[in-house]
Design an enzyme around this catalytic site. Structure first.
Site, mmCIF file in Angstrom:
data_model
loop_
_atom_site.group_PDB
_atom_site.id
_atom_site.type_symbol
_atom_site.label_atom_id
_atom_site.label_comp_id
_atom_site.label_asym_id
_atom_site.label_seq_id
_atom_site.Cartn_x
_atom_site.Cartn_y
_atom_site.Cartn_z
ATOM 1 N N ARG A 1 0.941 -0.908 0.034
ATOM 2 C CA ARG A 1 -0.071 -0.022 0.058
ATOM 3 C C ARG A 1 0.881 1.274 0.120
ATOM 4 O O ARG A 1 0.212 2.379 -0.368
ATOM 5 C CB ARG A 1 -0.819 -0.025 1.050
ATOM 6 C CG ARG A 1 -1.884 -1.317 1.328
ATOM 7 C CD ARG A 1 -2.972 -0.986 2.282
ATOM 8 N NE ARG A 1 -4.045 0.080 1.678
ATOM 9 C CZ ARG A 1 -4.831 0.767 2.285
ATOM 10 N NH1 ARG A 1 -4.871 0.517 3.829
ATOM 11 N NH2 ARG A 1 -5.712 1.521 1.829
ATOM 12 N N CYS B 1 -25.380 7.198 -1.486
ATOM 13 C CA CYS B 1 -24.239 8.237 -1.160
ATOM 14 C C CYS B 1 -24.061 8.728 -2.557
ATOM 15 O O CYS B 1 -24.153 8.123 -3.769
ATOM 16 C CB CYS B 1 -23.009 7.723 -0.425
ATOM 17 S SG CYS B 1 -22.139 6.692 -1.368
ATOM 18 N N ASP C 1 -9.139 2.986 -6.295
ATOM 19 C CA ASP C 1 -9.664 2.471 -5.151
ATOM 20 C C ASP C 1 -9.384 1.118 -4.739
ATOM 21 O O ASP C 1 -8.807 0.828 -3.489
ATOM 22 C CB ASP C 1 -11.078 2.506 -5.325
ATOM 23 C CG ASP C 1 -12.005 2.408 -4.115
ATOM 24 O OD1 ASP C 1 -11.425 2.696 -2.815
ATOM 25 O OD2 ASP C 1 -13.155 1.960 -4.047
ATOM 26 N N CYS D 1 -18.941 20.223 5.039
ATOM 27 C CA CYS D 1 -17.804 20.819 4.840
ATOM 28 C C CYS D 1 -18.058 22.043 4.300
ATOM 29 O O CYS D 1 -18.382 22.392 3.075
ATOM 30 C CB CYS D 1 -16.768 19.917 3.997
ATOM 31 S SG CYS D 1 -15.182 20.669 3.690
ATOM 32 N N LYS E 1 -27.589 -7.393 -2.954
ATOM 33 C CA LYS E 1 -28.846 -6.974 -2.454
ATOM 34 C C LYS E 1 -28.960 -6.983 -1.049
ATOM 35 O O LYS E 1 -29.887 -6.062 -0.531
ATOM 36 C CB LYS E 1 -30.001 -7.326 -3.335
ATOM 37 C CG LYS E 1 -30.225 -8.867 -2.855
ATOM 38 C CD LYS E 1 -31.757 -9.511 -3.652
ATOM 39 C CE LYS E 1 -31.931 -10.648 -3.158
ATOM 40 N NZ LYS E 1 -33.220 -11.413 -3.786
#
Length: 379
Positions: free
Chosen positions: A57, A97, A134, A247, A297
């Site tokens: 990483r 979202c 990602d 924010c 689901k």
């Protein structure tokens, strides 16, 4: 090779393929991030969805032979729907979202990175490139911060001056020695709004997140949701935007630069009750193209049940009773029992009493008994 000119050409080309911002950094190890990740691991603050090997990483040389640079890209996504749908009694709606609106961002960013790779390799055939979005090994935010895309905000998102934190990030490691850009200075200052309003206190301090407590993470789990998180979920069925919407740097930020990112209101803010009975095939057909579908689901259905309880939607009692009686999955049956206990009423009480005599799963029985106790107290 004039690498300065090549970098300028890459920047210009990126604008023609729909990359909103691009930055460059060295391929040296992310030492500061390594310390953070070790701390996160020790405190058990990780979500479990990340690459488990910390070295991969933070060390690009483990991912590409003799890397010299990393190119970071950002694409701005919308924060508001052009067409709105309203949640009302009898037609309650959940919400995905913003990062799950439109086509799955992994697909969109991989497309842009592939075009960028092709362009570079046309110019320099022996150039080595490795792109990721990602789910790759590197930490997108660490790369973007060092490449000058934005600063790492206290909400653990990259905040850009141009687009706020409403940006998707991706990166490409390459063996080309491209001049690095200057990292941006932190501009959060003394503001702590995101920390103060986090529903579950998941933001421990500026820039440190306990992912296990984050609502966004909890919406993606598949088991029973802990009681404290059920109470905080509201009508969220995937993800959480609270630390972004409060924010100040996001005030007025709403960009519609990419048609594939535009939300379909009926998908981004769907009716809750139809979700309770949607088949796997129907789910894939309707929601399979968005990033919020990646866990299947089951979490979405569980969260939809909790959202109906949040609304105390009496019109959903019949559907919830059917789910509690007939759904083959204990988590869904048990959550439906909990929801009936929250909504209340004689019909709920009778159905729970019947289910208490017929249910065999111990966890579901516990949910039924808790719901009956709650109803008894309220009566």
């Amino acid at each position: 090779m004039d690498y300065h000119a090549l970098k300028e050409d890459i920047i210009e080309y990126s604008k023609t393929i729909g990359i909103d911002k691009i930055g460059f950094t060295s391929a040296s190890t992310f030492e500061e991030m390594k310390v953070r990740l070790i701390t996160q691991q020790k405190l058990n603050y990780q979500s479990g969805f990340e690459e488990k090997d910390i070295e991969k990483r933070v060390n690009p040389s483990l991912l590409l032979d003799k890397p010299k640079s990393i190119i970071s890209i950002a694409l701005a996504y919308p924060s508001k729907m052009k067409e709105r749908v309203v949640s009302k009694k009898g037609e309650r709606r959940g919400i995905f979202c913003r990062a799950s609106w439109g086509t799955d961002y992994h697909i969109v960013l991989k497309d842009r990175l592939k075009k960028l790779e092709d362009y570079i390799q046309e110019r320099i055939p022996d150039a080595l490139c490795k792109s990721m979005v990602d789910t790759g090994e590197l930490v997108d935010r660490a790369v973007a911060q060092r490449a000058g895309i934005g600063w790492s905000g206290k909400n653990c998102a990259i905040i850009t001056p141009e687009f706020g934190s409403y940006v998707y990030l991706g990166e490409m490691i390459t063996n080309l020695p491209l001049e690095p850009d200057t990292p941006m200075e932190d501009q959060c200052g003394t503001c702590n709004k995101c920390i103060d309003v986090c529903p579950t206190g998941a933001l421990i301090q500026g820039g440190q997140l306990n992912a296990q407590r984050c609502i966004a993470f909890q919406t993606q789990t598949k088991g029973f949701l802990a009681e404290e998180f059920r109470e905080k979920l509201g009508n969220r069925i995937y993800g959480c935007d609270t630390c972004q919407t409060v924010c100040p740097k996001n005030k007025g930020m709403d960009f519609h630069n990419h048609p594939e990112m535009e939300p379909d209101p009926e998908i981004a803010k769907p009716l809750l009750q139809p979700l309770l009975f949607i088949s796997n095939k129907e789910f894939k057909e309707k929601y399979g193209h968005i990033s919020g579908s990646w866990r299947g689901k089951k979490p979405i259905q569980r969260n939809a049940i909790i959202a109906l309880a949040h609304f105390k939607e009496e019109g959903a009692i019949g559907d919830l009773i059917t789910v509690m009686k007939k759904d083959p999955r204990p988590v869904i049956r048990g959550t439906a029992a909990w929801a009936l206990g929250k909504i209340g009423g004689d019909e709920s009480m009778t159905a729970l009493q019947t289910a208490n005599q017929q249910e065999e799963d111990q966890e579901v029985l516990q949910e039924i008994e808790d719901a009956l106790q709650r109803l008894s107290h309220s009566l």
